[in-house]
Design a protein around this motif. Structure first.
Motif, PDB file in Angstrom:
ATOM      1  N   ALA A  58      54.297  42.155  49.538  1.00  0.00           N
ATOM      2  CA  ALA A  58      54.547  41.961  50.969  1.00  0.00           C
ATOM      3  C   ALA A  58      53.266  41.570  51.693  1.00  0.00           C
ATOM      4  CB  ALA A  58      55.133  43.238  51.569  1.00  0.00           C
ATOM      5  N   GLY A  59      52.165  42.257  51.376  1.00  0.00           N
ATOM      6  CA  GLY A  59      50.883  41.912  51.988  1.00  0.00           C
ATOM      7  C   GLY A  59      50.446  40.507  51.626  1.00  0.00           C
ATOM      8  N   TRP A  60      50.641  40.139  50.367  1.00  0.00           N
ATOM      9  CA  TRP A  60      50.245  38.799  49.927  1.00  0.00           C
ATOM     10  C   TRP A  60      51.046  37.720  50.648  1.00  0.00           C
ATOM     11  CZ3 TRP A  60      46.491  36.673  47.054  1.00  0.00           C
ATOM     12  CH2 TRP A  60      46.659  35.363  46.621  1.00  0.00           C
ATOM     13  N   LEU A  61      52.350  37.921  50.776  1.00  0.00           N
ATOM     14  CA  LEU A  61      53.187  36.930  51.440  1.00  0.00           C
ATOM     15  C   LEU A  61      52.836  36.776  52.914  1.00  0.00           C
ATOM     16  CD1 LEU A  61      56.683  37.704  49.859  1.00  0.00           C
ATOM     17  CD2 LEU A  61      55.085  35.885  49.254  1.00  0.00           C
ATOM     18  N   GLU A  62      52.273  37.820  53.502  1.00  0.00           N
ATOM     19  CA  GLU A  62      51.832  37.747  54.899  1.00  0.00           C
ATOM     20  C   GLU A  62      50.422  37.192  55.029  1.00  0.00           C
ATOM     21  OE1 GLU A  62      52.255  41.666  56.413  1.00  0.00           O
ATOM     22  OE2 GLU A  62      54.440  41.711  56.184  1.00  0.00           O
ATOM     23  N   GLY A  63      49.811  36.856  53.906  1.00  0.00           N
ATOM     24  CA  GLY A  63      48.461  36.300  53.935  1.00  0.00           C
ATOM     25  C   GLY A  63      47.361  37.339  53.989  1.00  0.00           C
ATOM     26  N   ASP A  64      47.711  38.616  53.829  1.00  0.00           N
ATOM     27  CA  ASP A  64      46.725  39.692  53.881  1.00  0.00           C
ATOM     28  C   ASP A  64      46.294  40.032  52.451  1.00  0.00           C
ATOM     29  OD1 ASP A  64      45.206  41.939  54.314  1.00  0.00           O
ATOM     30  OD2 ASP A  64      46.614  42.868  55.715  1.00  0.00           O
ATOM     31  N   VAL A  65      45.263  39.335  51.979  1.00  0.00           N
ATOM     32  CA  VAL A  65      44.797  39.524  50.606  1.00  0.00           C
ATOM     33  C   VAL A  65      44.225  40.918  50.411  1.00  0.00           C
ATOM     34  CG1 VAL A  65      43.214  38.665  48.830  1.00  0.00           C
ATOM     35  CG2 VAL A  65      44.369  37.051  50.370  1.00  0.00           C
ATOM     36  N   TRP A  66      43.486  41.408  51.406  1.00  0.00           N
ATOM     37  CA  TRP A  66      42.884  42.740  51.277  1.00  0.00           C
ATOM     38  C   TRP A  66      43.964  43.805  51.105  1.00  0.00           C
ATOM     39  CZ3 TRP A  66      43.322  47.352  53.816  1.00  0.00           C
ATOM     40  CH2 TRP A  66      42.361  48.329  53.505  1.00  0.00           C
ATOM     41  N   ARG A  67      45.019  43.710  51.889  1.00  0.00           N
ATOM     42  CA  ARG A  67      46.111  44.681  51.783  1.00  0.00           C
ATOM     43  C   ARG A  67      46.784  44.601  50.416  1.00  0.00           C
ATOM     44  NH1 ARG A  67      51.734  43.965  55.084  1.00  0.00           N
ATOM     45  NH2 ARG A  67      52.979  45.456  53.884  1.00  0.00           N
ATOM     46  N   ALA A  68      46.970  43.380  49.935  1.00  0.00           N
ATOM     47  CA  ALA A  68      47.615  43.203  48.636  1.00  0.00           C
ATOM     48  C   ALA A  68      46.776  43.828  47.529  1.00  0.00           C
ATOM     49  CB  ALA A  68      47.835  41.719  48.358  1.00  0.00           C
ATOM     50  N   ARG A  69      45.472  43.610  47.585  1.00  0.00           N
ATOM     51  CA  ARG A  69      44.603  44.187  46.559  1.00  0.00           C
ATOM     52  C   ARG A  69      44.521  45.705  46.681  1.00  0.00           C
ATOM     53  NH1 ARG A  69      39.331  40.186  46.284  1.00  0.00           N
ATOM     54  NH2 ARG A  69      39.919  39.090  44.369  1.00  0.00           N
ATOM     55  N   ALA A  70      44.432  46.185  47.914  1.00  0.00           N
ATOM     56  CA  ALA A  70      44.296  47.626  48.139  1.00  0.00           C
ATOM     57  C   ALA A  70      45.527  48.379  47.641  1.00  0.00           C
ATOM     58  CB  ALA A  70      44.069  47.908  49.621  1.00  0.00           C
ATOM     59  N   ALA A  71      46.692  47.764  47.764  1.00  0.00           N
ATOM     60  CA  ALA A  71      47.925  48.431  47.326  1.00  0.00           C
ATOM     61  C   ALA A  71      47.939  48.661  45.819  1.00  0.00           C
ATOM     62  CB  ALA A  71      49.141  47.606  47.738  1.00  0.00           C
ATOM     63  N   LEU A  72      47.158  47.862  45.089  1.00  0.00           N
ATOM     64  CA  LEU A  72      47.148  47.970  43.630  1.00  0.00           C
ATOM     65  C   LEU A  72      45.925  48.681  43.083  1.00  0.00           C
ATOM     66  CD1 LEU A  72      48.368  44.344  42.782  1.00  0.00           C
ATOM     67  CD2 LEU A  72      49.736  46.436  42.856  1.00  0.00           C
ATOM     68  N   ASP A  73      45.007  49.068  43.959  1.00  0.00           N
ATOM     69  CA  ASP A  73      43.788  49.740  43.505  1.00  0.00           C
ATOM     70  C   ASP A  73      44.130  51.042  42.784  1.00  0.00           C
ATOM     71  OD1 ASP A  73      42.100  47.829  44.390  1.00  0.00           O
ATOM     72  OD2 ASP A  73      41.520  48.843  46.243  1.00  0.00           O
ATOM     73  N   GLY A  74      43.579  51.211  41.602  1.00  0.00           N
ATOM     74  CA  GLY A  74      43.794  52.429  40.830  1.00  0.00           C
ATOM     75  C   GLY A  74      45.141  52.514  40.147  1.00  0.00           C
ATOM     76  N   ARG A  75      45.977  51.503  40.284  1.00  0.00           N
ATOM     77  CA  ARG A  75      47.305  51.517  39.660  1.00  0.00           C
ATOM     78  C   ARG A  75      47.214  50.928  38.251  1.00  0.00           C
ATOM     79  NH1 ARG A  75      50.946  54.476  42.813  1.00  0.00           N
ATOM     80  NH2 ARG A  75      50.343  54.193  44.993  1.00  0.00           N
ATOM     81  N   ARG A  76      47.798  51.642  37.283  1.00  0.00           N
ATOM     82  CA  ARG A  76      47.757  51.181  35.895  1.00  0.00           C
ATOM     83  C   ARG A  76      49.139  50.913  35.317  1.00  0.00           C
ATOM     84  NH1 ARG A  76      44.170  55.438  32.739  1.00  0.00           N
ATOM     85  NH2 ARG A  76      45.638  56.854  33.781  1.00  0.00           N
ATOM     86  N   GLY A  77      50.154  50.925  36.195  1.00  0.00           N
ATOM     87  CA  GLY A  77      51.503  50.630  35.732  1.00  0.00           C
ATOM     88  C   GLY A  77      51.641  49.186  35.293  1.00  0.00           C
ATOM     89  N   LEU A  78      52.616  48.906  34.450  1.00  0.00           N
ATOM     90  CA  LEU A  78      52.754  47.554  33.926  1.00  0.00           C
ATOM     91  C   LEU A  78      53.041  46.534  35.015  1.00  0.00           C
ATOM     92  CD1 LEU A  78      56.169  47.269  32.029  1.00  0.00           C
ATOM     93  CD2 LEU A  78      55.636  49.153  33.515  1.00  0.00           C
ATOM     94  N   ARG A  79      53.828  46.901  36.025  1.00  0.00           N
ATOM     95  CA  ARG A  79      54.086  45.983  37.129  1.00  0.00           C
ATOM     96  C   ARG A  79      52.805  45.711  37.908  1.00  0.00           C
ATOM     97  NH1 ARG A  79      58.602  49.294  37.016  1.00  0.00           N
ATOM     98  NH2 ARG A  79      60.638  48.252  36.971  1.00  0.00           N
ATOM     99  N   ALA A  80      52.059  46.766  38.199  1.00  0.00           N
ATOM    100  CA  ALA A  80      50.824  46.618  38.973  1.00  0.00           C
ATOM    101  C   ALA A  80      49.802  45.769  38.235  1.00  0.00           C
ATOM    102  CB  ALA A  80      50.243  47.998  39.284  1.00  0.00           C
ATOM    103  N   VAL A  81      49.670  45.982  36.931  1.00  0.00           N
ATOM    104  CA  VAL A  81      48.708  45.209  36.144  1.00  0.00           C
ATOM    105  C   VAL A  81      49.069  43.729  36.162  1.00  0.00           C
ATOM    106  CG1 VAL A  81      47.820  44.827  33.815  1.00  0.00           C
ATOM    107  CG2 VAL A  81      48.051  47.149  34.684  1.00  0.00           C
ATOM    108  N   ALA A  82      50.348  43.429  35.982  1.00  0.00           N
ATOM    109  CA  ALA A  82      50.778  42.032  35.947  1.00  0.00           C
ATOM    110  C   ALA A  82      50.618  41.361  37.312  1.00  0.00           C
ATOM    111  CB  ALA A  82      52.232  41.944  35.486  1.00  0.00           C
ATOM    112  N   VAL A  83      50.981  42.054  38.387  1.00  0.00           N
ATOM    113  CA  VAL A  83      50.859  41.474  39.724  1.00  0.00           C
ATOM    114  C   VAL A  83      49.389  41.323  40.110  1.00  0.00           C
ATOM    115  CG1 VAL A  83      51.351  41.832  42.166  1.00  0.00           C
ATOM    116  CG2 VAL A  83      53.112  42.289  40.468  1.00  0.00           C
ATOM    117  N   ARG A  84      48.558  42.296  39.713  1.00  0.00           N
ATOM    118  CA  ARG A  84      47.119  42.154  39.960  1.00  0.00           C
ATOM    119  C   ARG A  84      46.566  40.917  39.258  1.00  0.00           C
ATOM    120  NH1 ARG A  84      45.498  46.595  37.888  1.00  0.00           N
ATOM    121  NH2 ARG A  84      45.676  47.856  39.777  1.00  0.00           N
ATOM    122  N   ALA A  85      47.027  40.690  38.033  1.00  0.00           N
ATOM    123  CA  ALA A  85      46.594  39.501  37.301  1.00  0.00           C
ATOM    124  C   ALA A  85      47.040  38.228  38.021  1.00  0.00           C
ATOM    125  CB  ALA A  85      47.146  39.526  35.881  1.00  0.00           C
TER     126      ALA A  85
END
Length: 222
Positions: A58-85
């Motif tokens: 949602a943050g990425w689609l709104e153009g908020d890169v910082w929010r998108a990255r922050a939402a995934l910080d410290g997340r090691r789930g398979l979805r989070a890893v793939a979306v971070r990539a």
């Protein structure tokens, strides 16, 4: 019934079934261990966690890169890893659209392969447990009819029925192991398939929409 009596009853049951029932007993222990281990592994992999990834997308689609990255910080789930990539591939000006997709596909494949580990063992147990039970039944029936042949007219029908009953124990035991293994296998496959669909959907949205735009990234790099 105290523990000693319970242990004696279990030992008697295993002895009646012969080698086949012992093999099925080992498979039953392996099935329980695999199911518990798989639930634990999927929980660690965030197989049932979607909130962080949804927030990042949602943050990425709104153009908020910082929010998108922050939402995934410290997340090691398979979805989070793939979306971070996917986010990092999109932000890398050196990667074109094709290369970025290949990198995300590589990461997603690796994570999904880890999530599917152990499923082949469950599939094997679900396949061979009833076969071992059937084998035990056939061997038991052979022994029962061999005894009938040897005794001839003096055969005791009750003894013959008891031998057949004991032989059928292995078939019932094999099915009792195979059914939960099959149910667990189907459930785990549905969980990993749902994760695959979520990853594909989120990664596609990240790679094709939102963010700062590839033109802006290239301009910044120059």
């Amino acid at each position: 019934m105290d523990l000693t009596h319970k242990t004696a009853a279990i030992a008697e049951f295993l002895d009646r079934g012969g080698p086949a029932i012992w093999a099925i007993a080992v498979l039953s222990v392996m099935t329980v261990a695999l199911i518990l281990w798989k639930i634990w592994r999927l929980a660690l992999a965030g197989a049932w966690s979607r909130a962080a990834v949804q927030g990042a997308v949602a943050g990425w689609l709104e153009g908020d890169v910082w929010r998108a990255r922050a939402a995934l910080d410290g997340r090691r789930g398979l979805r989070a890893v793939a979306v971070r990539a996917a986010i990092e591939a999109r932000l890398d000006p050196e990667l074109d659209a094709t290369t970025a997709r290949e990198e995300v596909a590589r990461v997603a494949t690796r994570e999904l392969t880890r999530a599917r580990s152990g499923l082949r063992a469950l599939d094997l147990i679900a396949t061979i447990a009833p076969l071992i039970g059937l084998l035990g039944t056939v061997l038991g029936m052979i022994a029962a009819f061999k005894t009938l042949q040897e005794t001839g007219a003096r055969a005791d029908p009750s003894a013959l029925a008891g031998g057949i009953w004991e032989a059928l124990l292995t078939t019932a035991a094999g099915m009792a192991v195979a059914i939960p293994a099959s149910v667990a296998l189907s459930w785990f496959e549905s969980v990993t398939e749902a994760a695959r669909v979520d990853i594909e959907d989120a990664a596609t949205r990240v790679l094709t929409r939102g963010g700062p735009g590839r033109t802006a990234l290239r301009a910044a790099a120059e």
